[in-house]
Design a protein around this motif. Structure first.
Motif, PDB file in Angstrom:
ATOM      1  N   UNK A  16       1.149  -0.853  -0.529  1.00 41.76           N
ATOM      2  CA  UNK A  16       0.274   0.092   0.149  1.00 41.76           C
ATOM      3  C   UNK A  16       1.164   1.578  -0.019  1.00 41.76           C
ATOM      4  N   UNK A  17       0.438   2.492  -0.310  1.00 42.46           N
ATOM      5  CA  UNK A  17       1.646   3.575  -0.717  1.00 42.46           C
ATOM      6  C   UNK A  17       0.248   4.635  -0.185  1.00 42.46           C
ATOM      7  N   UNK A  18       1.071   5.762   0.720  1.00 38.52           N
ATOM      8  CA  UNK A  18       0.328   6.477   1.005  1.00 38.52           C
ATOM      9  C   UNK A  18       1.299   7.853   1.216  1.00 38.52           C
ATOM     10  N   UNK A  19       0.870   8.511   1.276  1.00 40.96           N
ATOM     11  CA  UNK A  19       1.603  10.474   1.215  1.00 40.96           C
ATOM     12  C   UNK A  19       1.316  10.763   2.281  1.00 40.96           C
ATOM     13  N   UNK A  49      -3.972   0.945  -2.744  1.00 36.65           N
ATOM     14  CA  UNK A  49      -3.285  -0.609  -2.765  1.00 36.65           C
ATOM     15  C   UNK A  49      -2.251   0.293  -4.199  1.00 36.65           C
ATOM     16  N   UNK A  50      -1.208  -0.417  -4.435  1.00 38.94           N
ATOM     17  CA  UNK A  50      -0.321  -0.895  -5.720  1.00 38.94           C
ATOM     18  C   UNK A  50      -0.864  -2.212  -6.356  1.00 38.94           C
ATOM     19  N   UNK A  51      -1.402  -1.788  -7.597  1.00 42.44           N
ATOM     20  CA  UNK A  51      -2.533  -2.707  -8.089  1.00 42.44           C
ATOM     21  C   UNK A  51      -1.375  -3.808  -9.047  1.00 42.44           C
ATOM     22  N   UNK A  52      -1.706  -4.222  -9.709  1.00 41.06           N
ATOM     23  CA  UNK A  52      -0.352  -5.676 -10.617  1.00 41.06           C
ATOM     24  C   UNK A  52       0.327  -4.722 -11.308  1.00 41.06           C
ATOM     25  N   UNK A  53       1.188  -4.482 -11.985  1.00 39.64           N
ATOM     26  CA  UNK A  53       2.248  -3.907 -12.811  1.00 39.64           C
ATOM     27  C   UNK A  53       2.872  -2.435 -12.600  1.00 39.64           C
ATOM     28  N   UNK A  54       2.340  -2.123 -11.501  1.00 40.99           N
ATOM     29  CA  UNK A  54       2.344  -0.757 -11.064  1.00 40.99           C
ATOM     30  C   UNK A  54       3.552  -0.354 -10.326  1.00 40.99           C
ATOM     31  N   UNK A  56       5.163   1.854  -7.328  1.00 37.09           N
ATOM     32  CA  UNK A  56       4.340   2.595  -6.326  1.00 37.09           C
ATOM     33  C   UNK A  56       4.112   3.963  -6.602  1.00 37.09           C
ATOM     34  N   UNK A  57       5.116   4.620  -7.044  1.00 33.77           N
ATOM     35  CA  UNK A  57       4.574   6.337  -7.181  1.00 33.77           C
ATOM     36  C   UNK A  57       3.842   6.630  -8.580  1.00 33.77           C
ATOM     37  N   UNK A  58       3.770   5.589  -9.232  1.00 32.99           N
ATOM     38  CA  UNK A  58       2.847   5.023 -10.544  1.00 32.99           C
ATOM     39  C   UNK A  58       0.926   5.010  -9.918  1.00 32.99           C
ATOM     40  N   UNK A  59       0.984   4.204  -8.422  1.00 31.55           N
ATOM     41  CA  UNK A  59       0.001   3.847  -7.598  1.00 31.55           C
ATOM     42  C   UNK A  59      -0.746   4.822  -6.819  1.00 31.55           C
ATOM     43  N   UNK A  60       0.604   6.235  -6.218  1.00 28.54           N
ATOM     44  CA  UNK A  60       0.038   6.842  -5.955  1.00 28.54           C
ATOM     45  C   UNK A  60      -0.490   7.966  -6.768  1.00 28.54           C
ATOM     46  N   UNK A  61       0.113   7.959  -7.557  1.00 30.71           N
ATOM     47  CA  UNK A  61      -1.020   9.231  -8.552  1.00 30.71           C
ATOM     48  C   UNK A  61      -2.199   8.916  -8.750  1.00 30.71           C
ATOM     49  N   UNK A  72      -0.971  14.427  -9.251  1.00 29.26           N
ATOM     50  CA  UNK A  72       0.843  14.568  -8.360  1.00 29.26           C
ATOM     51  C   UNK A  72       1.479  13.342 -10.056  1.00 29.26           C
ATOM     52  N   UNK A  73       2.822  14.948 -10.266  1.00 30.25           N
ATOM     53  CA  UNK A  73       3.782  14.033 -11.193  1.00 30.25           C
ATOM     54  C   UNK A  73       4.476  12.875 -10.696  1.00 30.25           C
ATOM     55  N   UNK A  74       4.146  11.439 -10.711  1.00 33.09           N
ATOM     56  CA  UNK A  74       5.209  10.063  -9.722  1.00 33.09           C
ATOM     57  C   UNK A  74       6.819  10.973  -9.610  1.00 33.09           C
ATOM     58  N   UNK A  75       6.817  11.258 -10.513  1.00 33.84           N
ATOM     59  CA  UNK A  75       8.196  12.327 -10.462  1.00 33.84           C
ATOM     60  C   UNK A  75       8.982  12.955  -9.286  1.00 33.84           C
ATOM     61  N   UNK A  76       7.725  13.258  -8.448  1.00 36.42           N
ATOM     62  CA  UNK A  76       7.968  14.959  -7.589  1.00 36.42           C
ATOM     63  C   UNK A  76       7.950  13.878  -6.649  1.00 36.42           C
TER      64      UNK A  76
END
Length: 142
Positions: A16-19, A49-54, A56-61, A72-76
């Motif tokens: 799981x990802x959180x910000x 949650x992080x889906x398959x093939x994601x 963590x940063x893409x999942x959070x965005x 949110x840009x995953x790069x930041x």
């Protein structure tokens, strides 16, 4: 070394990802879990949650668009801390990121309420067990 097939805590890892969204005043955004969900009424960092093939940063965005209506840009996203906790027959791995740059105004799309508070005020809120150890680390980073 444990065998993954024999250790249920390993075979049921739940990423799981959180910000911690941090505003210009150094406040952090938390949201209250809605009625009808596991841990309803508790305050948490936005994410999911992080889906398959994601990544963590893409999942959070993705989650931030769905939950708060912000982009949110995953790069930041800056990795900040993690927590590891048993949860309902699985093992939660919570990855906390910090974000200071987003587009839009956060809105409680899937939560009862949003709250901006100082990191030390998080200790006064009822939060899920996995979120609690992250507060000290967050205080040091803000």
């Amino acid at each position: 070394m444990p065998n993954v097939a024999e250790d249920p805590a390993i075979s049921t890892l739940f990423p799981v990802v959180a910000v911690a969204l941090i505003d210009r005043e150094g406040r952090v955004l938390v949201q209250r879990r809605p009625a009808g969900k596991m841990m309803a009424g508790l305050w948490e960092f936005p994410g999911g949650k992080v889906e398959p093939f994601e990544t963590p940063e893409t999942a959070l965005a993705r989650e931030l668009v769905e939950e708060l209506g912000i982009v949110v840009d995953p790069a930041v996203l800056e990795p900040a801390a993690f927590a590891s906790e048993p949860l309902a027959g699985r093992h939660l791995l919570l990855l906390l990121y910090i974000c200071r740059d987003w587009a839009g105004t956060p809105d409680a799309l899937h939560a009862e309420k949003l709250l901006w508070c100082r990191p030390e005020q998080l200790y006064d809120l009822a939060m899920p067990p996995a979120d609690l150890p992250l507060i000290g680390r967050l205080k040091a980073l803000v």
